[in-house]
Motif scaffolding. Sequence first.
Motif, PDB file in Angstrom:
ATOM      1  N   VAL A  51       0.864  -1.184   0.000  1.00 41.55           N
ATOM      2  CA  VAL A  51       0.000   0.000   0.000  1.00 41.55           C
ATOM      3  C   VAL A  51       0.900   1.233   0.000  1.00 41.55           C
ATOM      4  O   VAL A  51       1.931   1.270   0.675  1.00 41.55           O
ATOM      5  CB  VAL A  51      -0.978   0.029   1.203  1.00 41.55           C
ATOM      6  CG1 VAL A  51      -1.976  -1.115   1.114  1.00 41.55           C
ATOM      7  CG2 VAL A  51      -0.245   0.004   2.520  1.00 41.55           C
ATOM      8  N   ILE A  52       0.494   2.214  -0.783  1.00 40.92           N
ATOM      9  CA  ILE A  52       1.297   3.437  -0.924  1.00 40.92           C
ATOM     10  C   ILE A  52       0.459   4.587  -0.382  1.00 40.92           C
ATOM     11  O   ILE A  52      -0.537   4.987  -0.987  1.00 40.92           O
ATOM     12  CB  ILE A  52       1.699   3.676  -2.394  1.00 40.92           C
ATOM     13  CG1 ILE A  52       2.252   2.374  -3.011  1.00 40.92           C
ATOM     14  CG2 ILE A  52       2.717   4.799  -2.474  1.00 40.92           C
ATOM     15  CD1 ILE A  52       2.729   2.508  -4.450  1.00 40.92           C
ATOM     16  N   THR A  53       0.875   5.089   0.794  1.00 37.74           N
ATOM     17  CA  THR A  53       0.000   5.986   1.557  1.00 37.74           C
ATOM     18  C   THR A  53       0.206   7.466   1.200  1.00 37.74           C
ATOM     19  O   THR A  53       0.365   8.308   2.076  1.00 37.74           O
ATOM     20  CB  THR A  53       0.150   5.745   3.077  1.00 37.74           C
ATOM     21  OG1 THR A  53       1.535   5.638   3.417  1.00 37.74           O
ATOM     22  CG2 THR A  53      -0.555   4.491   3.510  1.00 37.74           C
ATOM     23  N   GLY A  54       0.170   7.753  -0.086  1.00 33.38           N
ATOM     24  CA  GLY A  54       0.048   9.143  -0.512  1.00 33.38           C
ATOM     25  C   GLY A  54       1.340   9.880  -0.797  1.00 33.38           C
ATOM     26  O   GLY A  54       2.435   9.405  -0.514  1.00 33.38           O
ATOM     27  N   ASP A  55       1.178  11.060  -1.390  1.00 26.89           N
ATOM     28  CA  ASP A  55       2.280  11.809  -1.993  1.00 26.89           C
ATOM     29  C   ASP A  55       3.006  10.896  -2.981  1.00 26.89           C
ATOM     30  O   ASP A  55       4.224  10.697  -2.931  1.00 26.89           O
ATOM     31  CB  ASP A  55       3.228  12.419  -0.951  1.00 26.89           C
ATOM     32  CG  ASP A  55       2.609  13.645  -0.280  1.00 26.89           C
ATOM     33  OD1 ASP A  55       1.475  14.029  -0.631  1.00 26.89           O
ATOM     34  OD2 ASP A  55       3.273  14.227   0.605  1.00 26.89           O
ATOM     35  N   LEU A  56       2.193  10.368  -3.892  1.00 28.40           N
ATOM     36  CA  LEU A  56       2.719   9.468  -4.923  1.00 28.40           C
ATOM     37  C   LEU A  56       3.651  10.243  -5.844  1.00 28.40           C
ATOM     38  O   LEU A  56       4.694   9.749  -6.255  1.00 28.40           O
ATOM     39  CB  LEU A  56       1.556   8.871  -5.719  1.00 28.40           C
ATOM     40  CG  LEU A  56       0.436   8.250  -4.876  1.00 28.40           C
ATOM     41  CD1 LEU A  56      -0.735   7.854  -5.760  1.00 28.40           C
ATOM     42  CD2 LEU A  56       0.969   7.038  -4.116  1.00 28.40           C
ATOM     43  N   VAL A  57       3.222  11.473  -6.184  1.00 28.95           N
ATOM     44  CA  VAL A  57       4.023  12.340  -7.050  1.00 28.95           C
ATOM     45  C   VAL A  57       4.184  13.683  -6.348  1.00 28.95           C
ATOM     46  O   VAL A  57       3.630  13.913  -5.269  1.00 28.95           O
ATOM     47  CB  VAL A  57       3.364  12.504  -8.438  1.00 28.95           C
ATOM     48  CG1 VAL A  57       3.186  11.141  -9.118  1.00 28.95           C
ATOM     49  CG2 VAL A  57       2.044  13.248  -8.342  1.00 28.95           C
ATOM     50  N   ASP A  58       4.962  14.576  -6.993  1.00 30.89           N
ATOM     51  CA  ASP A  58       5.341  15.808  -6.294  1.00 30.89           C
ATOM     52  C   ASP A  58       4.393  16.980  -6.557  1.00 30.89           C
ATOM     53  O   ASP A  58       4.079  17.736  -5.643  1.00 30.89           O
ATOM     54  CB  ASP A  58       6.771  16.182  -6.682  1.00 30.89           C
ATOM     55  CG  ASP A  58       7.476  16.974  -5.593  1.00 30.89           C
ATOM     56  OD1 ASP A  58       7.145  16.777  -4.410  1.00 30.89           O
ATOM     57  OD2 ASP A  58       8.349  17.800  -5.922  1.00 30.89           O
ATOM     58  N   PHE A  59       3.952  17.152  -7.821  1.00 27.58           N
ATOM     59  CA  PHE A  59       3.089  18.293  -8.135  1.00 27.58           C
ATOM     60  C   PHE A  59       1.769  17.893  -8.806  1.00 27.58           C
ATOM     61  O   PHE A  59       1.047  18.745  -9.316  1.00 27.58           O
ATOM     62  CB  PHE A  59       3.846  19.327  -8.998  1.00 27.58           C
ATOM     63  CG  PHE A  59       4.683  20.269  -8.171  1.00 27.58           C
ATOM     64  CD1 PHE A  59       5.881  19.835  -7.620  1.00 27.58           C
ATOM     65  CD2 PHE A  59       4.267  21.556  -7.917  1.00 27.58           C
ATOM     66  CE1 PHE A  59       6.649  20.684  -6.822  1.00 27.58           C
ATOM     67  CE2 PHE A  59       5.023  22.420  -7.128  1.00 27.58           C
ATOM     68  CZ  PHE A  59       6.222  21.981  -6.580  1.00 27.58           C
ATOM     69  N   GLY A  60       1.467  16.596  -8.843  1.00 23.97           N
ATOM     70  CA  GLY A  60       0.158  16.151  -9.321  1.00 23.97           C
ATOM     71  C   GLY A  60      -0.057  16.246 -10.817  1.00 23.97           C
ATOM     72  O   GLY A  60      -1.204  16.259 -11.272  1.00 23.97           O
TER      73      GLY A  60
END
Length: 276
Positions: A51-60
């Motif tokens: 599970v990857i709990t967010g802030d997958l990328v920096d500026f969306g």
Amino acid sequence: MSEAMTLIAQISDLHIKAHGRLSYKKVDTQAALLRVIATLNAMQPRPDKVVITGDLVDFGTPEEYQTLKQALAGLHIPFLLMPGNHDDRQALRDAFPEHHYLQHGETLNWQMRVNGLQLLALDSSVPQKPWGYVDEAQLQWLDEQLAREPQLPTLVMLHHPPFICGIEHMDQQPLRNPAALAEIIQKHPQVERVLSGHLHRSVQARFAGTLACVAPGVSHQVAFDLAENAPANFVLEPPGFLLHRWQPQQGMTTHLCAIGNYPGPWPFYDANGLID
Ligand SMILES: [Fe+2]
């Protein structure tokens, strides 16, 4: 024979950028993601889910999500996504149409069952804001999910931790309504953990009768500084992730795992016993 074990790896705060750009002009977050993927792929036994709990990328941006998607194609374990304050809901949805659990509702909340465990993700992101919030409809949904199977051990996950940690600049972008979340969680003792990211450090706190755990970042960490007016700095300390191990008779244990290769392992014992 002992009952089956379930392993959930939690990675967080990837902050992927596009076109090889460095985060904050310093951090190669893509290389960091490739390192954690290699670490996860090499694990024995292998986690059941990541599970990857967010802030997958920096500026969306869509480009950042494409870069993320290409990197995650190398992960040999099924993964589940949720947004953080650096994410953009629509761009995330558009990049991962095959992740059906992301494709409905205004906020990205989902429920998943993994063996004898339940995962419940709450979207605490607020568009264009660094702080987090879960609205009334989300809390009601959480309550309903938890009421459905009161015996089912559950991990509740949201990007923003529901507590103040003492690192001032992070505490200025908190989950804004932790008491409302606590009111729901404390009614449901099957909640084994409340899991978050956001702090880019491993931090734990008691919360609503359960344990709230924050995963470290997989690339940069927030500088450890409890001083008043501490500057908003990051450091390149060793990154890590959390591994949640569930075994029905033994319950839930959470391990902090290092990313990368280190010297060893070496044995403690030889033919003469403990090595002197
Ligand atoms: Fe982050």
